[in-house]
Design a protein around this motif. Structure first.
Motif, PDB file in Angstrom:
ATOM      1  N   LEU A   9       0.830  -1.207   0.000  1.00 15.85           N
ATOM      2  CA  LEU A   9       0.000   0.000   0.000  1.00 15.85           C
ATOM      3  C   LEU A   9       0.864   1.255   0.000  1.00 15.85           C
ATOM      4  O   LEU A   9       0.562   2.241  -0.681  1.00 15.85           O
ATOM      5  CB  LEU A   9      -0.935   0.003   1.228  1.00 15.85           C
ATOM      6  CG  LEU A   9      -2.070  -1.036   1.217  1.00 15.85           C
ATOM      7  CD1 LEU A   9      -2.775  -1.080   2.573  1.00 15.85           C
ATOM      8  CD2 LEU A   9      -3.085  -0.731   0.109  1.00 15.85           C
ATOM      9  N   ASN A  36      -8.849   1.407   0.516  1.00 12.41           N
ATOM     10  CA  ASN A  36      -8.447   0.736  -0.702  1.00 12.41           C
ATOM     11  C   ASN A  36      -9.423  -0.374  -1.094  1.00 12.41           C
ATOM     12  O   ASN A  36      -9.802  -0.514  -2.251  1.00 12.41           O
ATOM     13  CB  ASN A  36      -7.047   0.153  -0.504  1.00 12.41           C
ATOM     14  CG  ASN A  36      -6.437  -0.325  -1.795  1.00 12.41           C
ATOM     15  OD1 ASN A  36      -6.365   0.443  -2.766  1.00 12.41           O
ATOM     16  ND2 ASN A  36      -6.023  -1.580  -1.822  1.00 12.41           N
ATOM     17  N   SER A  37      -9.870  -1.134  -0.093  1.00  8.73           N
ATOM     18  CA  SER A  37     -10.709  -2.288  -0.426  1.00  8.73           C
ATOM     19  C   SER A  37     -12.177  -1.909  -0.608  1.00  8.73           C
ATOM     20  O   SER A  37     -12.930  -2.650  -1.227  1.00  8.73           O
ATOM     21  CB  SER A  37     -10.574  -3.369   0.646  1.00  8.73           C
ATOM     22  OG  SER A  37     -11.101  -2.886   1.864  1.00  8.73           O
ATOM     23  N   GLY A  79      -9.844   0.150  -6.093  1.00  5.56           N
ATOM     24  CA  GLY A  79      -8.868   0.577  -5.092  1.00  5.56           C
ATOM     25  C   GLY A  79      -8.556   2.060  -5.122  1.00  5.56           C
ATOM     26  O   GLY A  79      -9.049   2.819  -5.968  1.00  5.56           O
ATOM     27  N   LEU A  80      -7.696   2.469  -4.161  1.00  8.97           N
ATOM     28  CA  LEU A  80      -7.356   3.886  -4.008  1.00  8.97           C
ATOM     29  C   LEU A  80      -6.664   4.472  -5.232  1.00  8.97           C
ATOM     30  O   LEU A  80      -6.873   5.634  -5.581  1.00  8.97           O
ATOM     31  CB  LEU A  80      -6.429   4.053  -2.804  1.00  8.97           C
ATOM     32  CG  LEU A  80      -7.045   4.559  -1.501  1.00  8.97           C
ATOM     33  CD1 LEU A  80      -5.951   4.659  -0.440  1.00  8.97           C
ATOM     34  CD2 LEU A  80      -7.705   5.926  -1.700  1.00  8.97           C
TER      35      LEU A  80
END
Ligand SMILES: O=c1ccn([C@@H]2O[C@H](COP(=O)(O)OP(=O)(O)O[C@H]3OC[C@@H](O)[C@H](O)[C@H]3O)[C@@H](O)[C@H]2O)c(=O)[nH]1
Ligand SMILES: [Mg+2]
Length: 622
Positions: free
Chosen positions: A38, A75-76, A81-82
């Motif tokens: 991440l 993100n999830s 995602g981000l």
């Protein structure tokens, strides 16, 4: 002691990506392999500033880990995602900066839909079809919004829909779904005994209180397993045109977040597996609705009937719209390249779009006294099969928009952080033009009375436009019920105009009934016979399935409650002091908030109240 770089290389991870971000680099050994992934994504996506204040490893380590827990969640919970969120944000921010019109190339025109007129033959035919089809329906309430415009301290679904019985919106919705379930089962000869699924989208702002409201009221009669709460997550805030994520002003180890809008409902229904489960048990229609519309269910059976009869993949319910009313306009948008779609144009976008396409007056009423564009009430009916097919392609992602408030004309800095948003009614934007997207228009008196505005703002609404307040929301219930009884042959006295909290509204006799008493117009007609009359000062509350009104003359308050297996005939002359309406000022904090936002409350001087708690046949002859 081993260095951070040695630590992470032992994990088999290359920390080079962080070499230009020394404060992150020094802390890499704290992170799990997933967290390192991440971190890498954040650095690659131009988010190194998030770490610029990070202290040495050993200081605030717990906060650093918590930061990555949050990043993992952000993100999830976002399709793609981000990284995808940041990429989309950059594109939308660039468009916003150059002032690109999101409807560039499209010209709006007035679309044609199914126009329903409450109580006529066509309407009743659709209602009948809708009730039959209801056994294949599932309902989705979007209730994650804070209701900032209303400013009520509790959750909006806990507000009384009307204060004659005090039943709150959520209770009213659940009782309607149960009544539909029962009626549908009955007309189909009881073949289907399926419980109609009911999903509620909540957010951190509403989740716990929604759960508590349900639990402390035994789910208002629904089976707990029938209700599914899906909590939406907020999305990351953006601090500039490069879509740099904003840190929370309260905590430098958190990203600031804000609500993403009701469009999240599609991704949530999809990713939670709820839609697939519904498909497995044979659900065919998914009906979406919003938190405070006390009239909506009067329009549900007929509009579901329209969907089923016309085979619409998407059917939006709408009402005639007053120009500048804060409801979106349904428009047909035709692109210069030939494409066209029927879609909601949100209220803040309709005026600029019209001005940009050769209508110099913008959002104005036409000769009918209404905007030519029907008003979207965000009651959408989707056919599950095609809906799920589409979501399999998109993951439920909805076309987003961004609405930054710039500091000045250079459009380089924001007054406060912004974020991407999405709306559930934008779902059709990604559909192919072969999709069957339609809409149904119904009168506002029967279909739409939201509670959105606080008393002060409601009082400022342009004259003739609906207030959308707690005052108008409750009065609309009495008006609709009175008008329906009139249609069914009861003489209901004319209303008077009265002002509450600075808003002039029509006050009708206070007529309310449980959904199982009058789910459809046909039901109401069946239960009203002979020649009856209701005076303006009256209150009539019918809380039972089989209460039959026959030759009654009501001048006062009458409350009848009955067992589901009881049959009660009500007639004669009921005359008493009744319940008077007393004005309350919204600023008077000695009065509970639920009441003072309406501007009135009832003084129960005298009433006739009867309860029939056993099965059997009864007669109330006053
Ligand atoms: O993040 C969110 C925001 C909102 N909501 C829910 O979505 C519903 C509508 O929210 P808002 O009151 O903000 O909606 P608005 O009044 O701005 O407009 C909405 O209703 C009127 C329609 O004409 C508009 O087209 C529609 O967008 C509420 O039930 C609210 O609880 C969410 O569930 N999550
Ligand atoms: Mg809104």
């Amino acid at each position: 002691m081993e260095s951070a770089t040695e630590g992470i290389s032992k994990l088999g991870i290359n920390g080079d990506f962080a070499s230009s971000v020394p404060n992150l680099h020094k802390n890499l050994s704290l992170l799990s392999p997933d967290q390192i992934e991440l971190a890498k994504m954040l650095v690659e996506m131009g988010q190194s500033h998030l770490f610029s204040h990070w202290p040495e490893s050993g200081v605030d380590d717990g906060e650093k880990k918590a930061f990555f827990d949050q990043v993992a969640r952000l993100n999830s919970s976002y399709p793609g995602g981000l990284a995808s969120y940041i990429k989309t944000a950059r594109g939308l921010l660039a468009d916003s900066k150059t002032g690109k019109n999101p409807f560039d190339g499209f010209t709006p025109s007035v679309p044609t839909g199914e126009n329903l007129s409450y109580g006529d033959e066509t309407f009743m035919k659709f209602e009948e079809a809708g009730v039959k089809e209801a056994q294949n329906a599932a309902f989705v309430l979007v209730a994650g919004g804070l209701g900032e415009r209303l400013g009520y301290n509790g959750i909006k679904v806990a507000l009384p829909r009307e204060t004659t019985t005090g039943a709150c919106f959520l209770q009213h919705y659940i009782e309607n779904v149960l009544a539909l379930q029962e009626a549908s089962c009955k007309v189909t000869g009881g073949q289907s005994k399926r419980d109609i699924p009911f999903a509620i989208m909540t957010s951190d702002d509403t989740h716990a209180r929604t759960m508590q409201l349900l639990e402390s009221n035994s789910y208002f009669g629904m089976k707990p397993a029938q209700i599914k709460l899906l909590k939406q997550e907020k999305v990351a805030c953006l601090e500039d045109n490069d879509a740099r994520l904003a840190l929370d002003p309260q905590n430098k180890f958190r990203i600031q977040t804000k609500p993403h809008g009701h469009g999240d409902v599609h991704a949530l229904l999809y990713s939670s597996g709820v839609l697939e489960e519904w498909q497995r048990v044979g659900v065919r229609w998914v009906l979406f609705f919003q938190d405070t519309n006390g009239l909506l269910f009067k329009a549900i059976p007929a509009s579901l009937g329209v969907s089923a009869t016309k085979g619409y993949h998407v059917n939006s319910l709408s009402v005639p719209r007053k120009a500048k009313e804060a409801i979106g306009g349904i428009a047909k948008l035709t692109h210069t390249d030939g494409r066209s779609m029927v879609i909601n144009v949100e209220y803040n976008q309709l005026d600029p779009l019209l001005r940009a396409t050769g209508n110099p007056d913008g959002d104005v009423n036409c000769e009918t006294g209404y905007s030519p564009f029907p008003g979207n009430i965000n009651q959408l009916i989707m056919e599950l099969g095609p809906y799920l097919e589409e979501l399999k392609k998109t993951g439920g992602a909805i076309k987003e928009f961004v609405n930054p408030k710039y500091k000045d004309a250079s459009k380089t800095a924001f007054k406060s952080s912004t974020r991407l948003e999405c709306m559930m009614q934008d779902y059709p934007k990604t559909l192919p033009s072969s999709a069957r997207v339609g809409f149904t228009v119904m009168d506002a008196w029967v279909a739409y009375a939201p509670v959105k505005n606080n008393p002060e703002d409601a009082a400022k609404v342009p004259k003739g436009n609906p207030y959308h307040s707690a005052t108008s929301g409750e009065m609309a219930v009495y008006r609709a019920n009175s008008l329906i009884l009139r249609k069914a042959g009861v003489q209901v006295e004319d209303p008077v105009k009265q002002e509450f909290n600075g808003q002039e509204v029509e006050v009708w006799p206070r007529v309310v009934w449980k959904p199982k008493w009058g789910l459809t117009y046909a039901d109401v007609k069946k239960k009203v016979a002979g020649s009856s009359s209701i005076s303006l000062k009256s209150t009539l509350a019918l809380k039972g399935r089989n209460i039959f009104i026959e030759n009654i003359s009501l001048d006062g308050a009458l409350v009848v409650e009955s067992h589901d297996e009881a049959e009660v005939k009500v007639g004669g002359s009921v005359k008493n002091k009744g319940w008077a309406i007393e004005k309350v000022d919204y600023k008077d904090t000695s009065v509970p908030e639920e009441l003072r936002i309406r501007g009135f409350r009832f003084q129960q001087a005298e009433q006739l109240e009867k309860q029939y708690t056993e099965p059997g046949k009864f007669e109330l002859k006053a």
